[in-house]
Motif scaffolding. Structure first.
Motif, mmCIF file in Angstrom:
data_model
loop_
_atom_site.group_PDB
_atom_site.id
_atom_site.type_symbol
_atom_site.label_atom_id
_atom_site.label_comp_id
_atom_site.label_asym_id
_atom_site.label_seq_id
_atom_site.Cartn_x
_atom_site.Cartn_y
_atom_site.Cartn_z
ATOM 1 N N PRO A 115 -8.394 8.099 13.337
ATOM 2 C CA PRO A 115 -7.401 7.742 14.356
ATOM 3 C C PRO A 115 -6.488 8.895 14.743
ATOM 4 C CG PRO A 115 -6.849 6.773 12.241
ATOM 5 C CD PRO A 115 -8.188 7.407 12.072
ATOM 6 N N LEU A 116 -6.456 9.954 13.925
ATOM 7 C CA LEU A 116 -5.639 11.104 14.306
ATOM 8 C C LEU A 116 -6.329 12.400 13.894
ATOM 9 C CD1 LEU A 116 -4.245 11.974 11.412
ATOM 10 C CD2 LEU A 116 -2.719 10.086 11.970
ATOM 11 N N LEU A 117 -5.929 13.459 14.543
ATOM 12 C CA LEU A 117 -6.524 14.769 14.301
ATOM 13 C C LEU A 117 -5.472 15.662 13.653
ATOM 14 C CD1 LEU A 117 -8.006 15.165 17.898
ATOM 15 C CD2 LEU A 117 -9.061 14.081 15.921
ATOM 16 N N THR B 50 5.688 10.548 4.215
ATOM 17 C CA THR B 50 6.298 9.768 5.299
ATOM 18 C C THR B 50 5.500 8.519 5.662
ATOM 19 O OG1 THR B 50 7.255 11.766 6.246
ATOM 20 C CG2 THR B 50 6.980 9.897 7.737
ATOM 21 N N CYS B 51 4.209 8.582 5.581
ATOM 22 C CA CYS B 51 3.358 7.492 6.099
ATOM 23 C C CYS B 51 3.697 6.150 5.435
ATOM 24 C CB CYS B 51 1.887 7.813 5.875
ATOM 25 S SG CYS B 51 0.826 6.451 6.423
ATOM 26 N N PRO B 52 4.141 5.166 6.224
ATOM 27 C CA PRO B 52 4.508 3.867 5.648
ATOM 28 C C PRO B 52 3.293 3.083 5.144
ATOM 29 C CG PRO B 52 4.686 3.807 8.046
ATOM 30 C CD PRO B 52 4.374 5.228 7.677
ATOM 31 N N GLN B 53 2.113 3.445 5.595
ATOM 32 C CA GLN B 53 0.895 2.718 5.206
ATOM 33 C C GLN B 53 0.139 3.410 4.072
ATOM 34 O OE1 GLN B 53 0.461 -0.144 6.638
ATOM 35 N NE2 GLN B 53 2.158 0.234 8.049
ATOM 36 N N ARG B 54 0.639 4.557 3.615
ATOM 37 C CA ARG B 54 -0.087 5.372 2.635
ATOM 38 C C ARG B 54 -1.519 5.641 3.124
ATOM 39 N NH1 ARG B 54 2.834 5.792 -1.992
ATOM 40 N NH2 ARG B 54 4.468 4.253 -2.314
ATOM 41 N N HIS C 170 -6.375 2.133 7.097
ATOM 42 C CA HIS C 170 -4.964 1.885 6.791
ATOM 43 C C HIS C 170 -4.023 2.333 7.910
ATOM 44 C CE1 HIS C 170 -5.650 1.878 2.130
ATOM 45 N NE2 HIS C 170 -6.448 1.061 2.782
ATOM 46 N N CYS C 171 -4.482 3.265 8.725
ATOM 47 C CA CYS C 171 -3.603 3.859 9.745
ATOM 48 C C CYS C 171 -3.357 2.882 10.892
ATOM 49 C CB CYS C 171 -4.232 5.143 10.284
ATOM 50 S SG CYS C 171 -3.266 5.895 11.617
ATOM 51 N N THR C 172 -2.064 2.722 11.267
ATOM 52 C CA THR C 172 -1.706 1.839 12.389
ATOM 53 C C THR C 172 -1.343 2.640 13.643
ATOM 54 O OG1 THR C 172 0.581 1.863 11.652
ATOM 55 C CG2 THR C 172 -0.808 0.067 10.818
ATOM 56 N N SER C 173 -1.549 3.949 13.599
ATOM 57 C CA SER C 173 -1.218 4.840 14.722
ATOM 58 C C SER C 173 0.266 4.754 15.093
ATOM 59 C CB SER C 173 -2.091 4.533 15.948
ATOM 60 O OG SER C 173 -3.445 4.748 15.652
ATOM 61 N N CYS C 174 1.122 4.571 14.089
ATOM 62 C CA CYS C 174 2.559 4.428 14.358
ATOM 63 C C CYS C 174 3.190 5.734 14.848
ATOM 64 C CB CYS C 174 3.280 3.949 13.105
ATOM 65 S SG CYS C 174 3.347 5.203 11.788
ATOM 66 N N GLY C 175 2.603 6.865 14.494
ATOM 67 C CA GLY C 175 3.103 8.149 14.977
ATOM 68 C C GLY C 175 4.175 8.794 14.111
ATOM 69 N N GLU C 176 4.557 8.166 13.015
ATOM 70 C CA GLU C 176 5.624 8.753 12.188
ATOM 71 C C GLU C 176 5.226 10.111 11.616
ATOM 72 O OE1 GLU C 176 7.798 6.367 9.469
ATOM 73 O OE2 GLU C 176 7.578 4.556 10.682
ATOM 74 N N CYS C 177 3.962 10.274 11.257
ATOM 75 C CA CYS C 177 3.512 11.566 10.718
ATOM 76 C C CYS C 177 3.560 12.650 11.795
ATOM 77 C CB CYS C 177 2.104 11.441 10.143
ATOM 78 S SG CYS C 177 0.895 10.815 11.325
ATOM 79 N N VAL C 178 3.294 12.248 13.040
ATOM 80 C CA VAL C 178 3.349 13.212 14.143
ATOM 81 C C VAL C 178 4.774 13.745 14.283
ATOM 82 C CG1 VAL C 178 3.014 13.512 16.635
ATOM 83 C CG2 VAL C 178 1.477 12.019 15.334
HETATM 84 S S1 SF4 Z 1 0.048 7.377 12.413
HETATM 85 FE FE1 SF4 Z 1 1.467 6.200 11.031
HETATM 86 S S2 SF4 Z 1 0.084 4.953 9.771
HETATM 87 FE FE2 SF4 Z 1 -1.201 6.571 10.710
HETATM 88 S S3 SF4 Z 1 -1.244 8.213 9.210
HETATM 89 FE FE3 SF4 Z 1 0.455 8.684 10.617
HETATM 90 S S4 SF4 Z 1 2.287 7.758 9.649
HETATM 91 FE FE4 SF4 Z 1 0.476 6.878 8.647
#
Ligand code: SF4
Ligand code: SF4
Length: 187
Positions: free
Chosen positions: A124-126, A140-144, A159-167
Motif C-alpha cells: 500500500p505504500l512505497l 509511529t504506525c498505529p497499526q504496527r 495491517h496498513c490502513t493508508s492513514c498516512g501518519e508514517c508519511v
Molecule cells: S499508512 Fe498508516 S497504517 Fe499504513 S504503515 Fe503508514 S502509519 Fe501505518
C-alpha cells in the motif's frame, strides 16, 4: 481495499467465458484489480482482450525472456518448451507488482480451461532509497504495520490502513502512499 494485479497465461483460442470463470475463482472483488499482465505473444489474443476490455484495467505485456527470469513458485519446463518461459501467469503478476512499486503473490497459479491466472497484491505504500532506517515510522504506525528490515522497513499490507501518519513523520520524505489507481500519490 487492496490493489491487485493479475497475470494471465492462455492457449491460443481461449474463450472469454473461460477467462472470466478462472478470474472469478481467483479474485473475490474484481474491482480491486488495477492491471493485467501476460506474455508478448498473447497481446492480441481475442479471449483475453475481451475480458480485459470489459473489465477496463490496462494490459501490460512482457517478453518471454523477462518472464523466465522471475523466480516463481510453480515453474514448468514444458511451458518453456512452448512459449519460451517457465511461467507466464505467476511471472507476469510478479513483474507487474515490481513495476508498480512492489508486492507479493497472493494467489499462485490457478488453472482454468486453457487459461492460468495468478494474483499479486501491491504494497500500500512505497519506501524509497531516501530512507535512513531511523525507525520513526515503525514507532509511529498505529497499526504496527511496519516491520524493520535490513535497508528500509517493510509494510504488512493486511495491517496498513493508508492513514498516512508514517508519511507525515518521515524526516527524509521517503514514504509515498498509492493513489486509487495503484500509482504513487502526488505529495
Ligand atoms: S499508512 Fe498508516 S497504517 Fe499504513 S504503515 Fe503508514 S502509519 Fe501505518
Ligand atoms: S521514518 Fe522514513 S527514514 Fe525513518 S525508517 Fe521510516 S521511512 Fe526510513
Amino acid at each position: 481495499m487492496t490493489d491487485l494485479v493479475v497475470g494471465l497465461g492462455s492457449s491460443r483460442g481461449v474463450r472469454a467465458a473461460a477467462v472470466w470463470s478462472a478470474l472469478r475463482l481467483a479474485v473475490l472483488d474484481l474491482g480491486e484489480v488495477i492491471a493485467f499482465g501476460t506474455i508478448d505473444r498473447r497481446r492480441d489474443e481475442p479471449g483475453l482482450l475481451a475480458v480485459i476490455g470489459e473489465h477496463g484495467a490496462p494490459l501490460h505485456c512482457y517478453p518471454a525472456a523477462e518472464l523466465d527470469a522471475v523466480d516463481v513458485p510453480h515453474p514448468s519446463e514444458p511451458v518453456r518448451g512452448y512459449v519460451g518461459t517457465r511461467s507466464v501467469a505467476e511471472a507476469a503478476a510478479l513483474l507487474l507488482a515490481r513495476d508498480l512499486g512492489g508486492g507479493s503473490l497472493v494467489v499462485p497459479k490457478l488453472r482454468g480451461e486453457h487459461v492460468t491466472v495468478a494474483v499479486a497484491a501491491l504494497t500500500p505504500l512505497l519506501i524509497s532509497s531516501a530512507c535512513t532506517a531511523c525507525g520513526g515510522c515503525l514507532r509511529t504506525c498505529p497499526q504496527r504495520a511496519l516491520r524493520p528490515a535490513p535497508q528500509r522497513p517493510v509494510v504488512v499490507a493486511a495491517h496498513c490502513t493508508s492513514c498516512g501518519e508514517c508519511v507525515e513523520i518521515c524526516p527524509t520524505d521517503a514514504i509515498t502512499l498509492r493513489d486509487e489507481l495503484g500509482y504513487p500519490r502526488a505529495k
